[in-house]
Scaffold this motif. Structure first.
Motif, PDB file in Angstrom:
ATOM      1  N   SER A  43     -66.159  23.960  27.547  1.00  0.00           N
ATOM      2  CA  SER A  43     -67.231  24.240  26.582  1.00  0.00           C
ATOM      3  C   SER A  43     -67.700  22.986  25.876  1.00  0.00           C
ATOM      4  O   SER A  43     -66.899  22.119  25.539  1.00  0.00           O
ATOM      5  CB  SER A  43     -66.731  25.216  25.511  1.00  0.00           C
ATOM      6  N   GLY A  44     -69.003  22.936  25.664  1.00  0.00           N
ATOM      7  CA  GLY A  44     -69.543  21.854  24.856  1.00  0.00           C
ATOM      8  C   GLY A  44     -69.501  22.208  23.385  1.00  0.00           C
ATOM      9  O   GLY A  44     -69.375  23.370  23.006  1.00  0.00           O
ATOM     10  N   HIS A  45     -69.623  21.180  22.526  1.00  0.00           N
ATOM     11  CA  HIS A  45     -69.656  21.401  21.080  1.00  0.00           C
ATOM     12  C   HIS A  45     -70.996  21.905  20.604  1.00  0.00           C
ATOM     13  O   HIS A  45     -71.114  22.495  19.549  1.00  0.00           O
ATOM     14  CB  HIS A  45     -69.331  20.097  20.343  1.00  0.00           C
ATOM     15  N   ASP A  46     -72.039  21.606  21.406  1.00  0.00           N
ATOM     16  CA  ASP A  46     -73.394  21.980  21.022  1.00  0.00           C
ATOM     17  C   ASP A  46     -73.641  23.384  21.556  1.00  0.00           C
ATOM     18  O   ASP A  46     -73.911  23.581  22.729  1.00  0.00           O
ATOM     19  CB  ASP A  46     -74.372  20.976  21.628  1.00  0.00           C
ATOM     20  N   GLU A  47     -73.572  24.397  20.679  1.00  0.00           N
ATOM     21  CA  GLU A  47     -73.653  25.790  21.135  1.00  0.00           C
ATOM     22  C   GLU A  47     -75.016  26.105  21.739  1.00  0.00           C
ATOM     23  O   GLU A  47     -75.126  26.873  22.683  1.00  0.00           O
ATOM     24  CB  GLU A  47     -73.363  26.746  19.973  1.00  0.00           C
ATOM     25  N   GLU A  48     -76.065  25.489  21.208  1.00  0.00           N
ATOM     26  CA  GLU A  48     -77.404  25.701  21.749  1.00  0.00           C
ATOM     27  C   GLU A  48     -77.452  25.306  23.215  1.00  0.00           C
ATOM     28  O   GLU A  48     -78.039  25.970  24.045  1.00  0.00           O
ATOM     29  CB  GLU A  48     -78.431  24.828  20.991  1.00  0.00           C
ATOM     30  N   ARG A  49     -76.830  24.149  23.476  1.00  0.00           N
ATOM     31  CA  ARG A  49     -76.955  23.577  24.794  1.00  0.00           C
ATOM     32  C   ARG A  49     -75.974  24.179  25.795  1.00  0.00           C
ATOM     33  O   ARG A  49     -76.219  24.238  26.981  1.00  0.00           O
ATOM     34  CB  ARG A  49     -76.647  22.084  24.679  1.00  0.00           C
ATOM     35  N   SER A  50     -74.831  24.607  25.270  1.00  0.00           N
ATOM     36  CA  SER A  50     -73.779  25.016  26.206  1.00  0.00           C
ATOM     37  C   SER A  50     -73.850  26.508  26.500  1.00  0.00           C
ATOM     38  O   SER A  50     -72.911  27.073  27.014  1.00  0.00           O
ATOM     39  CB  SER A  50     -72.409  24.665  25.614  1.00  0.00           C
ATOM     40  N   HIS A  51     -75.016  27.089  26.204  1.00  0.00           N
ATOM     41  CA  HIS A  51     -75.223  28.521  26.398  1.00  0.00           C
ATOM     42  C   HIS A  51     -74.058  29.296  25.800  1.00  0.00           C
ATOM     43  O   HIS A  51     -73.245  29.845  26.536  1.00  0.00           O
ATOM     44  CB  HIS A  51     -75.418  28.952  27.856  1.00  0.00           C
TER      45      HIS A  51
END
Lengths: 260, 260
Positions: free
Chosen positions: A252-260
Motif C-alpha cells: 500500500s502507498g501512503h497516498d490514499e488518493e493515489r493508491s486506490h
C-alpha cells in the motif's frame, strides 16, 4: 512533465535478467520475454503512459563489486576499479537497451555514476530523465557505482534508484519484477496485500533482524514509505502489472488518493 | 566545492586524440602524451588543484552522427541511432579514461546523455561532477547525444560543455588543447591575446560571416563570454598551460580580478 500522463517505474531484477551464478551472463530468454511484454503494453498505449525502467546488476554487478571490495557501505578510491564495475554494468545496460529496441521501445541509457551522488541522502537530478520522458523515450537506469561523500565510490542499488525516482517524479505505479511471485508466507503462498510492516514481520523478520530474505524485508520497508502503491511480482505477472497496476504482492502507498 | 582549491576545465580536442580521417581510431600517441603531462602536473600538486577534462568526438562522434543525420540542430527520435552514437563516444571515453588511469590519474566518466538536457538553454546538473571533485577524482566528460526539447536527441558539443561547467562551477582556468597552437593571424602567427571579438574579426570573419575556421570563431565568442580567462593552445603547450594558466592564445575573461 505533463500531468496528463501516468508514470510507471518498473524494476527488472538482476536475478531475472542474468544468470546469477554465471559471471556476466545475460538471461536472454527472460530479458526478451520482459521486453516483449513491455513493448506490447507501450504499443497499445503510446500516448497515455510514461515508463522508467531500472535494472539490477545480477552477475554483472555483484562479482565485480565483491572483487574490488566495494559495497553500498564500503567505498573505494581506486578509479580504475570503480570504472571496471561501472563498465560491467554498462555491458548489461547495453543488453537491456538492445532487447527493448528489438521490441520497438525507444529506450535510452541513464548511467547513475554520471548523474547521481551520495551526500548523506541520494542526489539524483532528473533533468535528463524528465527530458527523455517528455520526448517519449524510456529512460533505462541501473544499480551502479556512485561517488559517496568521504568514501570514494560505493554501490547504489537499483532498489534505491526506484524509490528515489518514484518519489521525485511522483510515480503513479511502482513495480519490482523478479524471480519470486511476491512476498511469501510461511507456506510459500503469495501475500496479496501489505499495509504495514507488521503484516509481514513474522515471515520477513522483525525490524532488528538480519535480512535473511535476500533483501525482501528492505524492499518492503522502502516501498511502504512511498506515496504510490507498489507491487512485487514475477515475470509471468508483468503484463498484469503493466495493465492494471496490481500483481503479486501489493504494498500500500501512503497516498490514499493515489493508491486506490 | 571547497574554495581553497582552484579549478581548471581542460578540453582535449577530438582532432587531437583521434585520427579524424580514420573511423573510430584513437591517436594513442597524442592521447598518451596528454595524459602523461596531466599526470605530472597533478602529481606535483595533489591537494591544491581540481581538474575537469572534456573531450571531443573526433572520428568517433562525427562519422556516427552524420550517418544518422544528427547534429547540434537536427535531432532524431530513433533511440537505437542515438544509442549507437552515444556508444561510440563511450568507446572513446573509455580510451581516455584508460590513458589517464595509466598515468595515475583518478579519472571517472560523466556521460552527458545521462545527466544533461537541452531545454532551450543547456541543463547540466553538477551533483555528480562536484562530488567527484570533492573526493579527489577527475571527471571526464565529452561531446555526446543529449535529449533536446521537441527535437528528440541532438549533439551537444564538448565546447558547449566546457562553457557550461566553467560557468556553473566558477572555473579559475579554461583551456582548449587541440592541433592548432592558437588563433592564427593572416601570416599564421599565433595571436597572443584576444580582449574583444574585434581583435580577431579580420582573421576569423565578422559576426555575420560563415564560420570558415572550423569552429574557431564560435569558440572565441564563447570563451570571451566567460568570467575566467581561457587559452587555446596545442599539445606542446599543455604543460605550460597547466602550470601557468596561459599558453597559445589567451582569451580575456570578463572578471578582471580573475583574469589578471
Amino acid at each position: 512533465m505533463s500531468t496528463t500522463h501516468s508514470l510507471t517505474v518498473l524494476k527488472l531484477g538482476g536475478s531475472l535478467i542474468t544468470h546469477k551464478d554465471q559471471r556476466e551472463t545475460v538471461d536472454w530468454n527472460s530479458l526478451d520475454r520482459a521486453c516483449a511484454t513491455i513493448g506490447t503494453f507501450l504499443g497499445d498505449l503510446p500516448d497515455e503512459h510514461r515508463l522508467i525502467i531500472v535494472h539490477g546488476g545480477g552477475s554483472f554487478g555483484h562479482h565485480n563489486a565483491a572483487e574490488h571490495g566495494v559495497s553500498s557501505t564500503e567505498g573505494s578510491t581506486d578509479a580504475r576499479a570503480l570504472t571496471a564495475i561501472h563498465h560491467a554494468m554498462g555491458e548489461l545496460n547495453g543488453a537491456v537497451l538492445g532487447g527493448l529496441h528489438d521490441h520497438g521501445i525507444d529506450a535510452l541509457p541513464v548511467r547513475p555514476l554520471s548523474v547521481a551522488a551520495q551526500d548523506g541522502p541520494l542526489q539524483f537530478p532528473t533533468a535528463s530523465v524528465e527530458a527523455m520522458l517528455d520526448e517519449g523515450f524510456v529512460p533505462v537506469t541501473h544499480g551502479d557505482v556512485v561517488v559517496d561523500d568521504r568514501k570514494g565510490g560505493t554501490i547504489l542499488s537499483g532498489d534505491d534508484i526506484v524509490v528515489s525516482l518514484a518519489r521525485t517524479l511522483g510515480a503513479d505505479r511502482v513495480g519490482l519484477c523478479s524471480t519470486v511471485p511476491g512476498v511469501l508466507d510461511d507456506d510459500d503462498a503469495v501475500i496479496s496485500q501489505v499495509d504495514t510492516y507488521d503484516d509481514v514481520a513474522s515471515v520477513l523478520g522483525g525490524s532488528d533482524a538480519t535480512d535473511v530474505t535476500g533483501g525482501m524485508a528492505h524492499k518492503v520497508r522502502q516501498l511502504l514509505a512511498l506515496d504510490a502503491a507498489a507491487a512485487i511480482f514475477a515475470l509471468d505477472d508483468l503484463s498484469q502489472f503493466l495493465e492494471h497496476g496490481t500483481a503479486g504482492t501489493v504494498i500500500s502507498g501512503h497516498d490514499e488518493e493515489r493508491s486506490h
